[in-house]
Design a protein around this motif. Structure first.
Motif: not given
Lengths: 725, 275
Positions: A160-163, A456-461, A463-471, A697-702
Motif C-alpha cells: 500500500g505504501l509503495i503504491a 511479475i518477477l520484475g515488479v517483485l524485484i 518492490v524489494f529494491i525500493i524497500v531496501s534502498y529507502n530502508g 526501514t520498518c518495512a524492510l525489517i517486517l
C-alpha cells in the motif's frame, strides 16, 4: 496338484537357531506386561486426549459464530426495521455527521476495486500457473515457484505504501503526459489500488492453477500427445478444460480474498463515496467498505449510531465475502457446476412444451418451471408416460434380432474402404503445414507466458529494491537500540527496536495461544471425525470459514470484545488474541495437510500391534510429520505478522510512547512494525522529512521477518520431509 | 441360531458372567454365521468355519471375493472403515470378539497382523521391533534388547541385520522389510497371526524365504493367510478355504481341496478356468 512342504535348511541360518528355553523366557517377558495396570492408564489417556482435542476443535469452530453474532448484536440499533436495512443497503448517501448511513456506494466501491484487480490478475495468474506446471524446466520451477509464492508473504501495508508513493504518482504523470487530465487528475484512484491488489493476487491464482494442472492424470496427457498434438495443444485442449472448474473457483476465491483487503485501498485511494463518474469507472476516487471501517473507527463514540453502522458494514463485508468464498469452494469441490450458465443460452430451456403445463397455469408457475429447467436441466415429469421415447419390449427384441454379427477379420465393405482413402488423402494434405503452425502457436504462447512471468518477477524485484534502498538510506546502526522519542525524531531519526520487539511479542502471544488450539483441532478433524459425519463437517466448515472473515472484520470483533468488553484496552493481549483468530484456520489446515502425508498403513500397523488410537497418532503421524507441522507454524506466523488492519484497531500505540518494552499485557499500547509503517508513511514530509525512509526501514525489517519465516519454512519442507513411496 | 440368542440373553441378564462356548481345544477361533457390510454392500456372507490351532489356514479366491475383509475381521481392523457392520460370531478364547465391548487393544495384541505392503515405521530397526513392547510399558533396555533379538531371530533376520540395528528400517530390501514387520508382530507374542497377502509385492526369492518362515512359525502360532496365489496356499497351508463373491464355497484340508474338491466352482478356480 501336489502338496509339498518346504523344509527349513538349518545350515543356512546357524545364527538364527533358538533354544526352547528361550521361547519360554520370551513368552514370560512379553506376557508380563500385556495385562498390567498400564492398560487402564493408556485407555484413560486415549479418551482424555480425545475429549481435549474435541473441546479445542469446537472452540475453534465456534469463533465464526461468535464473530457473526457479535456483529449482529452491535449492528442491531441501526437495523431495527426493514426500511432501515433497506436504506443501509441501497441508499448512496454516506455522511456520518448527519447520521446518513447509506452504504450502497461503499459496497459498490469495493466491488469496483476488486473487479478490476481480478481482471488484471487473471491473465497473469493463469498464464504463470500454466507456465509453471507445464513448460518451465524442473530446475527453473524449483526456483521460480517459491519466488512467486513470496509475493503472498509481502505484507499488504508495504504494498500500500509503495503504491501510494510511487504507483499513484506514476499513473498521474502518465495521464498528464498523455493529455488525459480530464480522465485522471490524480493518481489516488481505484485503478491504482486495483493494480496493486492484482499483483498481490497473482500468486494465489497461479499456485491454484499450478496445483490443479498437476492433478491432471498422466494418461490423459499421454493420450493427447500420442495422437500427435503439440504440447501446447494438449495443455490447452485437454489439461485446461479438465481443470476448468478449479480455475473458475481460484478466480472466485481470489475475489473473495481481495474484497476484504483493507490496507492497500485505505492508503492508496482518496476517500470519496460519491462515485461521480459512473458505476463501473475505475478512474475515480472511491470509498471502500474496509476503508470506512478502519478509517472511521478511531474517532467515534462507543454505542452511538455510527458505531452500529460500522458494525453493519462489517457484517455486510463478512456476508459478501462469505458468499463469494463459499461459491468458489463449492465449485472447486464439484458441488456447483457451470452447466446452468451454458443452459441459459440455449433456446430449449426457455421454451416449454405443451405437455409441461396446462392452460390454467399462471405466469408465476410457468416462470418457476422455466427456472427449474434452466437450473437443473431436468424436464418436469409429465403424467403421460407414453410420450417418452421408451422402446417397448417387443421393439427391443425385434432390433436385437436384426443385428448381425460382423466378421471382424474380413472387411469387404466398399463404402468403408472408400471413406478410409478419402480420410487418408485429407490428412496427408493437412499434415504438410499443420505441424509448423502448431509449433509457432506454442512458441507465441510460451513467449507471452514468459513475458507475464517476467513482469511479475520484475515488479517483485522492484518492490524489494525500493524497500531496501529507502530502508537503508538514512539508517544509523544505533537506531536499532535507541527508542524513537520526540527529540530523536526531530533530529531526523527513528528507533526500530521498539516496534520490532512489539511485533514479536504480540505475534508470539498469538502463536502461543493459537497454534496449540489449531494443531489440536487439526488432529481431531483428521483422525477422529469421519468424512461422512455431519457434525464433523459442520465443525470442519466452521473452522475453514474463519479464513473467509476479512481481516478488518476480525479487527472489529477484537476491538469490540477484547479492547472494550473485556476491558483490556489496546494492548498485547487484545492484539494477540485477535491475531490468534486469524492464525487458527491457516494453522489448522496446514496441520491437517502435514499429518495427512503419513500413509494410513503405518497407523494401521501400529493399531494391529495393539496401540491405542492416540498412541498410533502420537508415535507415528505426529512424529513423522513433525517438520511439516513446524513448517505450517512458520507459514501461519508469516501470514499473520504483516496483518495491519486488526492491529490498528487492537494494539496500536502512539509512536512517541517512551518505553521500549511494554509495561503490562493489558491497557498498554504497543508499537508494532505494520502500524508504524502505516503511520509514518502517512506523515507529511514537512513534519518529518525522513518519515518515508523510516517507514521503509520498518518495512524492510517486517519483510525480512515475514519472508525469512516463509523461506525458512520452504527450506525445512524441502530438506527434512520424510518421503514415502 | 440358537447359540446366538442364548448368548444375547445371557449378556442382557448378566453382563459379567461369561457364556461358555463348547469349543474343542485344537480350535483357536470359531466363526459362525459371519456377515460383514460396507454400508449396504454385503462383503462377506454367512461364513462359518473353525481355525485350527498351530496350523496354517489359507484363504484363497479371486480378488474382491472378501477374503481380505474376512481376515481383517479377526483383529477388527475393519473398524477403521466408515460404515462397517458385523453380524454373527467369531469366538476366540471363549469370547465373541465382534461384541461391542471387546477391548480392541487386548485383542490386537493377541492377534497380530502383517499387511500386504511391507510397512516398517520410518525409524531404526531396533525401535521398530521394540515399539509394541514400549507402548505396553516395558522400559527396561535389557529386556527390550532381548525382545528385539528374539523377535529378529524368530523371523530369521538376526543374522542379516544384527550389526546395523540402529539403521533405518526403510533402507532394507522389500523382503527384509516384510520380515521386519513379521518380527514386529512376533515381539508381542500373539497367539494368532494374520497375513494379508504378505508376498504380493515381493520378488520370488523373498517370497520363498517368507513361506519358509510361515511354515516354521506355525509350530508356535496359529497362522491365517489370505493369498491370491493358490500355488502358495498349496505349498504351505494345512487347511484351505475357498471364497467367492463373499461366500465360503469350500473349506477343507489343503490336500483335499487341491486334489478332490467337492464343489465344481472350486475345481474351476484351482484349474484356472476363471479368476
Amino acid at each position: 496338484m501336489q502338496i509339498r512342504k518346504r523344509k527349513k535348511n538349518d545350515t543356512e541360518h546357524n545364527e538364527d537357531t533358538i533354544q526352547l528355553n528361550d521361547v519360554d523366557d520370551f513368552k514370560e517377558l512379553t506376557s508380563k506386561h500385556s495385562d498390567s495396570k498400564s492398560l487402564k492408564l493408556r485407555r484413560g489417556m486415549n479418551s482424555g486426549v480425545k475429549y481435549f482435542l474435541a473441546v479445542m476443535a469446537i472452540f475453534a469452530s465456534l469463533l465464526t459464530l461468535f464473530i457473526t453474532l457479535y456483529l449482529i448484536i452491535e449492528a442491531l440499533p441501526v437495523m431495527s426495521s426493514f426500511v432501515q436495512i433497506g436504506e443501509l443497503l441501497f441508499d448512496n448517501e454516506w455522511n456520518p455527521k448527519n447520521e446518513q448511513f447509506g452504504a450502497f456506494n461503499l459496497l459498490l466501491s469495493s466491488l469496483i476495486v476488486t473487479f478490476y484487480a481480478i481482471i488484471i490478475a487473471v491473465p497473469f495468474g493463469i498464464g504463470i500457473g500454466i507456465l509453471m506446471a507445464e513448460f518451465l524446466p524442473q530446475k527453473a520451477r524449483r526456483f521460480i515457484k517459491p519466488m512467486i509464492e513470496i509475493i503472498s508473504a509481502i505484507p499488504s501495508v508495504i504494498m500500500g505504501l509503495i503504491a501510494f508513493r510511487y504507483l499513484a504518482i506514476l499513473i498521474q504523470q502518465t495521464s498528464f503526459a498523455l493529455g488525459m487530465q480530464e480522465l485522471l487528475s490524480s493518481g489516488r484512484v481505484a485503478i491504482t489500488a486495483s493494480i496493486t491488489l492484482a499483483f498481490m493476487t497473482v500468486p494465489m491464482i497461479a499456485s491454484l492453477t499450478d496445483d490443479a494442472l498437476r492433478t491432471v492424470p498422466k494418461n490423459l496427457k499421454n493420450a493427447s500427445l500420442a495422437m500427435g498434438s503439440s504440447k501446447w495443444e494438449s495443455v490447452s485442449k485437454v489439461s485446461v478444460p479438465y481443470i476448468k472448474s478449479s480455475i473458475i473457483s481460484a478466480v472466485i476465491l481470489a475475489f473473495g480474498r481481495v474484497i476484504g483487503e483493507t490496507m492497500v485501498v485505505l492508503m492508496v485511494v482518496s476517500n470519496n463515496p460519491a462515485l461521480n463518474k459512473g458505476w463501473f469507472n475505475p478512474f475515480q476516487e472511491i470509498y471502500a467498505l474496509p476503508s470506512a471501517i478502519a478509517g472511521e473507527i478511531g474517532d467515534i463514540v462507543i454505542g452511538d449510531a455510527q458505531w452500529s453502522a460500522l458494525f453493519f458494514l462489517g457484517l455486510e463485508l463478512l456476508v459478501v465475502s462469505f458468499i463469494i468464498t463459499t461459491i468458489g469452494r463449492n465449485i472447486a469441490q464439484g458441488k456447483i457446476s457451470f452447466k446452468f450458465l451454458r443452459r441459459m443460452f440455449k433456446k430449449e430451456c426457455w421454451q416449454l412444451k405443451e405437455t409441461e403445463f396446462t392452460i390454467g397455469d399462471n405466469a408465476f408457475k410457468i416462470f418457476l418451471l422455466r427456472l427449474r429447467k434452466v437450473l437443473t436441466g431436468r424436464v418436469p415429469k409429465t403424467t403421460d408416460k407414453k410420450s417418452r421415447n421408451e422402446p417397448s419390449d417387443t421393439q427391443e427384441q425385434e432390433t436385437r434380432a436384426k443385428v448381425e454379427v460382423p466378421d471382424k477379420r474380413v472387411n469387404n465393405n466398399e463404402e468403408l474402404v472408400q471413406e478410409k482413402n478419402q480420410l487418408k488423402e485429407f490428412y496427408s494434405n493437412f499434415k504438410k503445414d499443420s505441424s509448423s503452425r502448431k509449433l509457432s502457436r506454442e512458441r507465441i504462447f510460451k513467449i507471452v507466458f514468459y513475458g507475464l512471468l517476467f513482469v511479475i518477477l520484475g515488479v517483485l524485484i522492484t518492490v524489494f529494491i525500493i524497500v531496501s534502498y529507502n530502508g537503508v538510506r538514512d539508517l544509523w546502526p544505533i537506531d536499532f537500540i535507541q527508542g524513537p522519542t520526540y527529540s530523536y525524531m526531530q533530529a531526523g531519526h527513528y528507533g526500530y527496536l521498539k516496534p520490532t520487539l512489539g511485533t514479536i511479542i504480540v505475534v508470539g502471544t498469538a502463536a502461543l495461544v493459537g497454534l496449540p488450539i489449531s494443531t489440536s483441532a487439526g488432529i481431531y478433524l483428521h483422525f477422529y471425525i469421519r468424512p461422512t459425519n455431519r457434525i464433523g463437517n459442520v465443525i470442519r466448515n466452521a473452522i475453514q470459514n474463519i479464513s473467509t472473515v476479512p481481516s478488518v472484520v476480525v479487527g472489529l470483533f477484537g476491538w469490540g470484545i477484547f479492547v472494550n468488553l473485556f476491558g483490556w484496552g489496546k494492548s498485547v493481549l487484545a492484539g494477540g488474541f485477535t491475531l490468534m483468530i486469524m492464525m487458527i484456520p491457516i494453522a489448522t489446515s496446514t496441520t491437517i495437510e502435514a499429518v495427512k502425508q503419513v500413509p494410513l498403513t503405518i497407523r494401521h500397523n501400529a493399531l494391529a500391534l495393539g496401540s491405542t488410537k492416540w498412541e498410533s497418532i502420537k508415535d507415528h503421524n505426529l512424529r513423522y510429520s513433525f517438520t511439516s507441522i513446524i513448517t505450517g507454524y512458520l507459514f501461519s506466523i508469516s501470514r499473520v505478522i504483516g496483518e495491519t488492519a486488526p492491529i490498528i484497531l487492537t494494539v496500536a500505540a502512539s509512536v512517541y510512547s517512551p518505553s521500549i518494552f511494554p509495561d503490562s499485557l493489558v491497557n498498554t499500547g504497543v508499537s508494532m512494525l505494520p502500524f508504524d509503517i502505516y503511520i509514518l508513511g502517512l506523515f507529511t514530509d514537512k513534519l518529518y522529512p525522513n518519515s518515508f525512509s523510516w517507514a521503509m526501514t520498518c518495512a524492510l525489517i517486517l519483510l525480512l521477518l515475514a519472508v525469512g519465516l516463509f523461506i525458512l519454512g520452504q527450506i525445512l519442507r524441502s530438506k527434512f520431509q520424510v518421503k514415502y513411496e | 441360531m440358537q447359540v446366538k440368542t442364548t448368548h444375547r440373553n445371557k449378556v442382557k441378564n448378566d453382563a459379567n458372567q461369561e457364556k461358555e462356548y463348547d469349543i474343542p481345544s485344537d480350535v483357536t477361533a470359531r466363526v459362525s454365521d459371519f456377515n460383514f457390510y460396507y454400508g449396504d454392500l454385503r462383503a462377506v456372507k454367512d461364513v462359518s468355519l473353525d481355525i485350527k490351532k498351530n496350523k496354517i489356514t489359507a484363504l484363497i479366491g479371486p480378488s474382491g471375493c472378501g477374503k481380505s475383509t474376512f481376515l481383517r475381521s479377526f483383529n477388527r481392523m475393519n473398524d477403521e472403515i466408515p460404515g462397517f457392520k458385523y453380524e454373527g460370531e467369531i469366538i476366540i478364547d471363549n469370547r465373541n470378539i465382534l461384541d461391542k465391548k471387546t477391548d480392541l487393544i487386548k485383542l490386537r495384541s493377541k492377534i497380530g497382523m502383517v499387511f500386504q505392503k511391507p510397512t516398517p515405521f520410518p525409524q531404526t530397526i531396533r525401535k521398530n521391533i521394540a515399539y509394541g513392547s514400549k507402548i505396553r510399558g516395558i522400559r527396561n533396555k535389557q529386556q527390550l534388547n532381548k525382545i528385539v533379538e528374539f523377535s529378529l531371530k524368530r523371523a530369521g533376520l538376526w543374522g542379516e541385520v544384527n550389526d546395523r540395528l540402529d539403521d533405518l528400517a526403510t533402507q532394507l530390501s522389500g523382503g527384509q522389510q516384510q520380515r521386519i514387520c513379521i518380527a514386529r508382530t512376533l515381539s508381542v507374542w500373539p497367539e494368532m497371526i494374520l497375513f494379508d497377502e504378505p508376498c504380493a509385492s515381493l520378488d520370488p526369492i523373498s517370497t520363498n524365504v517368507i513361506e519358509d518362515l510361515l511354515v516354521d512359525l506355525a509350530k508356535d502360532y496359529t497362522v491365517v493367510i489370505a493369498t491370491h496365489s493358490m500355488h502358495q496356499a498349496a505349498r504351505i497351508s494345512n487347511m484351505t478355504a475357498f471364497m467367492y463373491m463373499g461366500e465360503l464355497i469350500e473349506y477343507d484340508n489343503t490336500k483335499k481341496i487341491f486334489e478332490k474338491p467337492a464343489q465344481k466352482l472350486t475345481e474351476d478356480y484351482i484349474t484356472g478356468r476363471f479368476g
